[in-house]
Design an enzyme around this catalytic site. Structure first.
Site, PDB file in Angstrom:
ATOM      1  N   HIS A   1      -0.791  -0.422   2.113  1.00 28.18           N
ATOM      2  CA  HIS A   1       0.077   0.721   1.826  1.00 28.18           C
ATOM      3  C   HIS A   1      -0.718   2.017   1.762  1.00 28.18           C
ATOM      4  CE1 HIS A   1      -1.102  -0.498  -2.377  1.00 28.18           C
ATOM      5  NE2 HIS A   1      -1.103   0.822  -2.599  1.00 28.18           N
TER       6      HIS A   1
ATOM      7  N   GLU B   1       6.048   3.040  -9.512  1.00 24.59           N
ATOM      8  CA  GLU B   1       5.969   3.086  -8.052  1.00 24.59           C
ATOM      9  C   GLU B   1       7.296   2.710  -7.411  1.00 24.59           C
ATOM     10  OE1 GLU B   1       3.235  -0.058  -6.710  1.00 24.59           O
ATOM     11  OE2 GLU B   1       4.997  -1.311  -6.438  1.00 24.59           O
TER      12      GLU B   1
ATOM     13  N   GLN C   1       3.925   3.858  -0.651  1.00 23.78           N
ATOM     14  CA  GLN C   1       4.031   3.700  -2.109  1.00 23.78           C
ATOM     15  C   GLN C   1       4.134   5.095  -2.735  1.00 23.78           C
ATOM     16  OE1 GLN C   1       0.337   2.771  -4.231  1.00 23.78           O
ATOM     17  NE2 GLN C   1       1.419   1.198  -5.411  1.00 23.78           N
TER      18      GLN C   1
ATOM     19  N   GLU D   1      -7.985   1.456  -2.241  1.00 18.78           N
ATOM     20  CA  GLU D   1      -7.540   0.316  -3.040  1.00 18.78           C
ATOM     21  C   GLU D   1      -7.639  -0.930  -2.174  1.00 18.78           C
ATOM     22  OE1 GLU D   1      -3.467   0.766  -4.315  1.00 18.78           O
ATOM     23  OE2 GLU D   1      -3.390  -1.188  -5.316  1.00 18.78           O
TER      24      GLU D   1
END
Ligand code: CMX
Ligand code: CO
Length: 135
Positions: free
Chosen positions: A9, A45, A56, A130
């Site tokens: 994402h 989120e 996101q 991430e």
């Protein structure tokens, strides 16, 4: 071993999560597939699915959170890129061995039952990264 299997994402920091969700719903012509409050990350989120990946939208739960500080300093915008990996612990070990600065030394629980870890923006051209492992 390849670094990642997909972009999981793109995280986008927004001032008003409901308003941003309405805007994205109308632009993408689709309903969000998920909404979750993640207290440990200081965010709420909303996920829109694009192919096998997500957008996101991130609202801050307060000013003293990662996203709250980001919004105060930079305003709305792209917050991080998330890579989907098969073995997050092994990926963290590889990055650590390469001398790359980690934000999370060990994986934590993310939304949707995923396992996540953050890597410092300094190693990725100023973009916070991430890592996401399903399950
Ligand atoms: N992308 C790129 N750079 C960023 C950044 C981001 N998202 N957030 C902060 N920075 C930069 C700042 O611009 C600043 O740079 P300068 O020193 O050049 O001014 C530097 O990092 C420190 O800024 P800060 O305001 O002191 O930042 P923080 O104390 O918030 O620490 C970071 C930054 C990345 C370590 C912190 O945001 C963090 O731990 N993030 C991981 C957790 C997270 O982001 N959770 C929310 C998302 C949850 C999810 O996706 O599920
Ligand atoms: Co994310």
């Amino acid at each position: 071993m390849q670094f990642a299997t997909a972009i999981d994402h793109v995280g986008i920091a927004v001032d008003d999560l409901d308003a941003a969700t309405d805007r994205y719903r109308s632009i993408l012509g689709a309903e969000p597939v998920h909404r979750e409050r993640v207290d440990s990350q200081g965010v709420e989120e909303v996920l829109f699915q694009i192919g096998d990946s997500y957008v996101q939208l991130l609202g801050a739960l307060g000013p003293e959170t990662a996203v709250g500080r980001f919004l105060a300093k930079r305003g709305e915008g792209m917050h991080h890129v998330a890579y989907r990996v098969d073995d997050i612990a092994a990926t963290l070990d590889t990055l650590r061995a390469a001398g790359i600065r980690l934000v999370d030394e060990t994986p934590r629980r993310g939304s949707r039952g995923t396992t996540i870890a953050f890597v410092h923006p300094s190693a990725f051209g100023g973009v916070l990264v991430e890592l996401v492992q399903e399950g």
